[in-house]
Design a protein around this motif. Structure first.
Motif, PDB file in Angstrom:
ATOM      1  N   CYS A 209       1.254  -1.323  -0.104  1.00  0.00           N
ATOM      2  CA  CYS A 209      -0.277  -0.098  -0.024  1.00  0.00           C
ATOM      3  C   CYS A 209       0.842   1.151  -0.073  1.00  0.00           C
ATOM      4  N   PRO A 210       0.188   1.964  -0.258  1.00  0.00           N
ATOM      5  CA  PRO A 210       1.112   3.404  -0.512  1.00  0.00           C
ATOM      6  C   PRO A 210       1.404   4.262   1.046  1.00  0.00           C
ATOM      7  N   ASP A 211       1.242   3.766   1.756  1.00  0.00           N
ATOM      8  CA  ASP A 211       1.240   4.384   3.829  1.00  0.00           C
ATOM      9  C   ASP A 211       2.249   2.769   3.856  1.00  0.00           C
ATOM     10  N   GLY A 212       2.847   2.172   2.842  1.00  0.00           N
ATOM     11  CA  GLY A 212       4.154   1.354   3.291  1.00  0.00           C
ATOM     12  C   GLY A 212       3.691  -0.386   4.013  1.00  0.00           C
ATOM     13  N   PHE A 213       1.610  -0.054   4.671  1.00  0.00           N
ATOM     14  CA  PHE A 213       1.624  -1.673   4.913  1.00  0.00           C
ATOM     15  C   PHE A 213       1.980  -2.776   3.875  1.00  0.00           C
ATOM     16  N   ALA A 214       2.107  -3.532   4.458  1.00  0.00           N
ATOM     17  CA  ALA A 214       2.955  -4.937   2.997  1.00  0.00           C
ATOM     18  C   ALA A 214       2.915  -5.936   3.846  1.00  0.00           C
ATOM     19  N   PRO A 215       1.636  -6.494   3.910  1.00  0.00           N
ATOM     20  CA  PRO A 215       1.711  -7.841   4.690  1.00  0.00           C
ATOM     21  C   PRO A 215       2.596  -9.023   4.417  1.00  0.00           C
ATOM     22  N   GLU A 216       2.422 -10.008   5.209  1.00  0.00           N
ATOM     23  CA  GLU A 216       2.800 -11.212   4.795  1.00  0.00           C
ATOM     24  C   GLU A 216       2.343 -12.279   5.362  1.00  0.00           C
ATOM     25  N   PRO A 217       2.338 -13.251   4.579  1.00  0.00           N
ATOM     26  CA  PRO A 217       1.577 -14.527   5.196  1.00  0.00           C
ATOM     27  C   PRO A 217       1.977 -15.557   5.807  1.00  0.00           C
ATOM     28  N   GLY A 218       3.250 -15.209   6.160  1.00  0.00           N
ATOM     29  CA  GLY A 218       3.449 -16.183   7.015  1.00  0.00           C
ATOM     30  C   GLY A 218       3.221 -17.739   7.026  1.00  0.00           C
ATOM     31  N   THR A 219       3.288 -18.266   7.869  1.00  0.00           N
ATOM     32  CA  THR A 219       1.976 -19.989   8.041  1.00  0.00           C
ATOM     33  C   THR A 219       1.354 -19.669   8.362  1.00  0.00           C
ATOM     34  N   PRO A 220       0.602 -19.802   7.803  1.00  0.00           N
ATOM     35  CA  PRO A 220      -1.058 -19.418   8.328  1.00  0.00           C
ATOM     36  C   PRO A 220      -1.527 -20.386   9.025  1.00  0.00           C
ATOM     37  N   PRO A 221      -2.777 -20.459   9.903  1.00  0.00           N
ATOM     38  CA  PRO A 221      -2.647 -21.424  11.134  1.00  0.00           C
ATOM     39  C   PRO A 221      -3.429 -22.516   9.929  1.00  0.00           C
ATOM     40  N   GLU A 222      -3.651 -23.182  10.914  1.00  0.00           N
ATOM     41  CA  GLU A 222      -5.325 -24.327   9.863  1.00  0.00           C
ATOM     42  C   GLU A 222      -6.421 -24.456  10.449  1.00  0.00           C
ATOM     43  N   PRO A 223      -6.822 -24.432   9.204  1.00  0.00           N
ATOM     44  CA  PRO A 223      -8.606 -24.383   9.779  1.00  0.00           C
ATOM     45  C   PRO A 223      -8.996 -25.313  11.085  1.00  0.00           C
ATOM     46  N   TYR A 224      -9.775 -24.559  11.885  1.00  0.00           N
ATOM     47  CA  TYR A 224     -10.329 -25.163  12.795  1.00  0.00           C
ATOM     48  C   TYR A 224     -10.773 -26.000  13.029  1.00  0.00           C
ATOM     49  N   ASP A 225     -10.651 -27.096  13.893  1.00  0.00           N
ATOM     50  CA  ASP A 225     -11.244 -28.286  14.209  1.00  0.00           C
ATOM     51  C   ASP A 225     -11.775 -28.011  14.882  1.00  0.00           C
ATOM     52  N   TRP A 226     -13.486 -28.095  14.020  1.00  0.00           N
ATOM     53  CA  TRP A 226     -14.932 -27.664  14.831  1.00  0.00           C
ATOM     54  C   TRP A 226     -15.119 -28.621  15.375  1.00  0.00           C
ATOM     55  N   MET A 227     -14.955 -30.167  15.340  1.00  0.00           N
ATOM     56  CA  MET A 227     -15.607 -31.137  15.953  1.00  0.00           C
ATOM     57  C   MET A 227     -14.358 -32.327  17.435  1.00  0.00           C
ATOM     58  N   ARG A 228     -13.130 -31.397  17.259  1.00  0.00           N
ATOM     59  CA  ARG A 228     -12.146 -32.264  18.368  1.00  0.00           C
ATOM     60  C   ARG A 228     -13.138 -31.861  19.588  1.00  0.00           C
TER      61      ARG A 228
END
Length: 338
Positions: free
Chosen positions: A288-307
């Motif tokens: 972005c022009p204001d310098g915001f440059a996000p990085e993905p890193g290692t995204p969390p795994e999808p939430y295991d809603w049943m466990r």
């Protein structure tokens, strides 16, 4: 031909496509009706994936769908897409020609978009055709509204500007290739972002989930009075507990962006964690022009809603550790994607 939703030649007749309704009585010869549902039963996982993507992103060009899920074919004339059309689980859209040479067939058009039928909620027919379990149904799309007691997904297409939806999908493809987890508009609701049903059902056009931050994308093609109100609503959302890692990027996506960047820059400068950019530039380089440059890193795994639920059930019946058991895919479905 490579599809670029920013290419103005596809939108000379406006921001919508030429759609062939799944409700028409006389189907084109290239849309096979007989045996389509039976053949899709043999491609059950692929059919579920396609419906999930279309419910989330509203409208997808077939190569965009392939990029987001490589199990789906890229070519519009693939037998799978023709069967999806023949079964009435989606309907095709083609660019409108202004020179009189209209192509309305996946066999001849430069590209084809697909969406869920807007005239019908296909959930009952789909559930019966594929013998879907409740967990599988629950992963297709969010429930019907904030705080709704009806957990079933609404699998009805949304009539929106097709250019807008296809640009969002293009942005999702570009960011997913960098490692972001992406969620379409259906899942990007304020009540889900804030985990608070009182926050309402509005939300961003696209959501990017990374390791350290979540980026919500808002496309805008106008500078109407409602734009300031939208910025203010996001300011309230970003003050909600639990949204400390959320940022908003406003993207100027009009066919002619003159004047919009200056307006977005002024509104975002007054509000923390709100940024702006030009949509096509941000697709190619997410800075972005204001310098915001996000990085993905290692995204969390999808939430295991049943466990967690399985743990509680196991404790109640004297079977500790039930949450760690291996569960059949047909029972579990895929994890809810946030």
């Amino acid at each position: 031909m490579e599809f670029n939703p920013f290419d103005d030649r596809w939108w000379l007749a406006g921001s919508s496509l030429n759609w062939i309704s799944a409700a028409i009585a006389a189907r084109p010869a290239w849309m096979p009706c007989e045996g389509a549902v039976e053949r899709l039963r043999g491609r059950r996982a692929r059919t579920i994936s396609a419906v999930r993507l279309l419910a989330g992103y509203r409208t997808l060009e077939t190569r965009q769908a392939h990029a987001l899920d490589p199990s789906l074919p890229a070519l519009p004339k693939a037998a799978f897409w023709l069967d999806m059309l023949g079964a009435g689980f989606c309907e095709p859209g083609f660019p409108i020609a202004v020179d009189g040479r209209q192509a309305a067939s996946p066999l001849s058009a430069d590209w084809m978009a697909v969406r869920l039928p807007p005239h019908e909620d296909i959930m009952p027919r789909l559930a019966e055709a594929l013998d879907l379990t409740p967990p599988e149904l629950a992963t297709l799309a969010p429930c019907r509204g904030p705080g709704s007691l009806d957990w079933r997904p609404n699998l009805r297409g949304q009539r929106q500007y097709d250019r807008h939806n296809l640009i969002c999908a293009d942005l999702a493809v570009a960011r997913a290739a960098e490692g972001w987890r992406t969620l379409g508009e259906a899942w990007g609701r304020f009540d889900l972002i804030c985990h608070d049903p009182l926050m309402g059902a509005g939300g961003p056009d696209l959501e990017l989930i990374g390791e350290n931050e979540t980026v919500c994308i808002e496309l805008t093609a106008s500078m109407g009075q409602s734009l300031s109100a939208k910025f203010n609503r996001w300011a309230r959302v970003l003050r909600h507990p639990g949204t400390e890692r959320v940022h908003v990027v406003w993207l100027a996506a009009a066919r002619t962006v003159e004047g919009i960047p200056e307006r977005l820059a002024a509104l975002s400068a007054e509000r923390p964690r709100q940024h702006w950019a030009i949509a096509e530039d941000w697709r190619d380089s997410p800075v972005c022009p204001d310098g915001f440059a996000p990085e993905p890193g290692t995204p969390p795994e999808p939430y295991d809603w049943m466990r967690a639920d399985m743990d509680r059930v196991g404790e109640a019946v004297g079977l500790p550790g039930a949450g760690s058991w291996k569960r059949p895919r047909v029972l579990m479905g895929d994890s809810i994607p946030f």
